[in-house]
Design an enzyme around this catalytic site. Structure first.
Site, PDB file in Angstrom:
ATOM      1  N   ASP B  98      -4.243   3.416   6.263  1.00 29.06           N
ATOM      2  CA  ASP B  98      -3.370   3.085   7.531  1.00 29.06           C
ATOM      3  C   ASP B  98      -2.821   4.504   8.210  1.00 29.06           C
ATOM      4  O   ASP B  98      -2.995   5.549   7.837  1.00 29.06           O
ATOM      5  CB  ASP B  98      -2.085   2.408   7.040  1.00 29.06           C
ATOM      6  CG  ASP B  98      -1.030   2.995   6.238  1.00 29.06           C
ATOM      7  OD1 ASP B  98      -1.634   3.597   5.266  1.00 29.06           O
ATOM      8  OD2 ASP B  98       0.319   2.983   6.453  1.00 29.06           O
ATOM      9  N   GLU B 164       1.019   2.994   3.824  1.00 25.68           N
ATOM     10  CA  GLU B 164       1.838   4.571   3.364  1.00 25.68           C
ATOM     11  C   GLU B 164       2.693   4.929   4.609  1.00 25.68           C
ATOM     12  O   GLU B 164       3.967   5.386   4.220  1.00 25.68           O
ATOM     13  CB  GLU B 164       0.717   5.590   3.176  1.00 25.68           C
ATOM     14  CG  GLU B 164       1.352   6.747   2.556  1.00 25.68           C
ATOM     15  CD  GLU B 164       1.933   7.684   3.249  1.00 25.68           C
ATOM     16  OE1 GLU B 164       2.697   8.547   2.581  1.00 25.68           O
ATOM     17  OE2 GLU B 164       1.745   7.839   4.439  1.00 25.68           O
TER      18      GLU B 164
END
Lengths: 476, 476
Positions: B98, B164
């Site tokens: 991400d 994250e």
């Protein structure tokens, strides 16, 4: 001389109708601070102008031009005059017909622009106490005299504005230019000024206000990096602007209110026995402060110390910081540029110029001590002079006698901690005494939700304004 | 053993195609922090899973359930494995697919989700360096071995996540539960962990990172009145919460970064000659700090002092104040309730629990000195442990030899000032050494506009990751 009995009776007999007129005034949402309401402010000026004319006042609608930084035309000022007897005193009356913003959704218990008469006599509505109630008070006095076929005991001049809640734009110039015209202007022969636009100190005791604090507002910027920094990567590597700014802001005022900037508290004149007596006589208590603040946080257990803190001492408040994290939750950034905001309420003989010198010298000295590589910028972003007058002036003595006649007790003599800038403009332009003669109580909530004026203050206050004119007039 | 020549040549020969694959990854806007992009995050997981499978990796898509406080399903984690030779070491690789939010209007010079190859070799796009570039690096290593028909020198296990940038929700539980399964889980036989998700300290010198600071984030509330007060009416009458809070915040840290809370700086272990040598050897200068900050505001003229400030010392940053005036212009209110925010980056053997005790004791003592009637509330609103490991561990020695082989110089040994919480989870759950092996440079701008990865770092970094595996593997 005392007010005639039929005048006082007329006010009592017509109370309900006077309240209806106040309701009509409240119903016009003359919010000067919101562009959408500008036509309502103008409508309010037309309504008031018509009322004045109907009551025999000669008026002039004064166009004040365009509003700075807004695509809006300013609402007009209304000048008025009634009476030209050279044997009588001439009193200039000031008021403002605009109001603060108000939405029912802000927490009002009813439509703010619909006056509600509560069972306990509270007249609830925006502008009820600030400042439509007092203006209606003057209209009530005029109406009583017209209806009774009585001459007024003084000549009256009026100056009403519609921008008070938005900085009184244009008014200072108008007052100065009319004052400069002397006998050819609308303020010809004015002997004194009466402003009814503040409040009793408490809910019990009428007061006359003879002083106001001034203000200097400072912004203090500390800048270092060109952009916000990650506190993990830069923490303990660089001089952080927030560390420097908080250190500076911590050098300004002690938790007990003492101002730590050299010279500011020292510029306050010594207390005379006469002035001390004024504070001792004021009907006030520590509990009044705690109740108004909502918590027992008064700085002192001594009434006189508290009153002097508000009325004769400067005060310094830290308002906040622009540019730092201000949201909820957590954010770990080191802000690149932060601006502290604080203001100092000042008292005579302090002036904004003197205070600015002292503040800048102090901050620069303290900043040097930090040995930081960041950059400091200090700005004065707004100020106003303090004002104090002699509460033994005949203007005040007349209001004092009138208060005793209407309320059965002598008024407290108070000074306000805040400012009413037009007071200074009148005092300086006309060189005459200015009286602040409040109608409402300390808990009216002028700028808050559920603003109210008590019926007894509206009716008593109308009698007070009329009686004050008689006490100013010939001794019979 | 050294990496074979044909592996290194394959990486060079296929560089343009590898950059195309990075471009394909960047083109999927897998922004975990914006609900509208959640389908893109899931699409990214499917794309990555397919790539891994095509390169011979056995994978498992792990559903992490619903996101707390959001009506969103979490993007899955991807677990993977290739190689089961009991004679080889097993390396667990972590990465996240991400990215941070990005809009061209934020100041990007091109569409952030379209990888731009600039003439100077900068590969500009969101996620290029954080963390899609490193993940592509691992894919490049796998592809080279598949194409050349070579066996990998180690067994590999993968753990990739898609949250994250939004708190890694669900990941800790997954790691702990897989670790608890031992030989029956996806982390069976793991000898060490490699995370490529940070950066060189500067733009010149590769580094290995063997420590991270922890964090404790505090909110300090001071409350007095029940509502905001007018500073004219209440200034110098009441205890102002802002005065108290600014005084408290001013007792925390000196302008030179020294933490003034007793016990915190004192808990830092003495510097050993070995550790001192590490800082002396790091390629870094005062100018690097000043350039990164954009202004000459470094706390010291000494490189070692600066590095120690970031790497081995705790730091305290004041972030801001909630509840105070934070807008532009001037507002004269006394805020009723204000909450200061500050955080402390901590180092071993400090723990959040110890720091919280010291901070609360300090603030309560200082608050008592103020003799105010306001009320203080202190909260820890988020924390994480510090982490440090032995840079002489074989895992680090292998990465060090690999760096020398690829870049012709030994890496700097660095500790990061910020935190990468998953590091601690792996270290504690698996009880093995964790290596932080960065691919990008210190100026990549991971969370900023125009995030980039240099072509030479992408290609050199791919070689580095492969060479590291060979240096970990059998000595031949």
């Amino acid at each position: 001389m005392p007010a005639p009995v039929d005048f006082l009776k007329y006010i009592d007999d017509n109370a309900d109708r006077f309240i209806d007129r106040l309701g009509a005034a409240v119903a016009i949402p003359s919010v000067s601070g919101e562009a959408v309401h500008r036509p309502d402010v103008v409508a309010m000026s037309a309504w008031l102008d018509q009322q004045l004319q109907d009551l025999g006042v000669t008026t002039k609608i004064v166009d004040l031009g365009e509003q700075t930084d807004e695509k809006l035309h300013l609402p007009p000022a209304i000048l008025g005059r009634i009476g030209d007897d050279p044997k009588k005193k001439t009193v200039l009356v000031y008021g403002h017909y605009d109001v603060q913003p108000a939405e029912e959704s802000d927490g009002w218990s009813s439509d703010p622009f619909q006056l509600v008469i509560e069972d306990d006599g509270r007249l609830v509505g925006r502008g009820s106490t600030d400042d439509k109630g007092p203006i209606m008070g003057w209209l009530n006095v005029l109406e009583a005299h017209q209806a009774l076929g009585r001459e007024l005991p003084v000549n009256l001049r009026f100056c009403f504005e519609g921008m008070e809640e938005s900085g009184s734009e244009g008014l200072d110039d108008l007052i100065k230019s009319e004052a400069a015209k002397g006998e050819d202007g609308w303020f010809d022969g004015v002997d004194c000024v009466c402003i009814s636009d503040n409040y009793w100190l408490n809910t019990r005791t009428p007061c006359l206000t003879y002083g106001l604090r001034g203000l200097v507002y400072f912004s203090v910027n500390v800048t270092g990096p060109t952009h916000d920094l990650h506190s993990g990567m830069f923490g303990r590597m660089v001089h952080e602007p927030m560390t420097d700014l908080i250190a500076l802001m911590g050098t300004l005022v002690a938790p007990d209110g003492t101002i730590l900037i050299s010279g500011i508290d020292e510029l306050v004149p010594p207390l005379t026995p006469e002035e001390s007596e004024i504070y001792e006589n004021i009907d006030y208590s520590v509990q009044d402060v705690d109740e108004a603040a909502g918590a027992p946080i008064a700085l002192s257990d001594d009434k006189v110390t508290l009153l002097m803190g508000r009325m004769r001492m400067p005060s310094l408040s830290l308002h906040g910081i622009e540019g730092a994290f201000s949201g909820s939750g957590s954010k770990t950034v080191i802000p690149a540029s932060v601006t502290g905001k604080f203001s100092i309420r000042i008292v005579n003989p302090q002036t904004p110029e003197l205070i600015e010198l002292l503040v800048k010298a102090h901050l620069e000295k303290e900043f040097a001590k930090l040995q930081t590589k960041n950059v400091l910028t200090i700005k004065n972003i707004g100020d106003g002079m303090p004002w104090v007058t002699d509460p033994k002036d005949p203007n005040y003595e007349a209001a004092s006698r009138a208060t005793e006649a209407v309320y059965g007790r002598l008024p407290d003599l108070t000074r306000e901690g805040g400012s009413i800038p037009v007071t200074l403009t009148f005092a300086e332009s006309l060189g005459v005494n200015v009286l602040l003669l409040p109608m409402g109580r300390g808990d009216d909530g002028a700028h808050s939700t559920n603003e109210k004026l008590d019926r007894s203050n509206f009716i008593g206050g109308s009698k007070l304004l009329g009686t004050y004119l008689y006490e100013l007039g010939p001794k019979e």
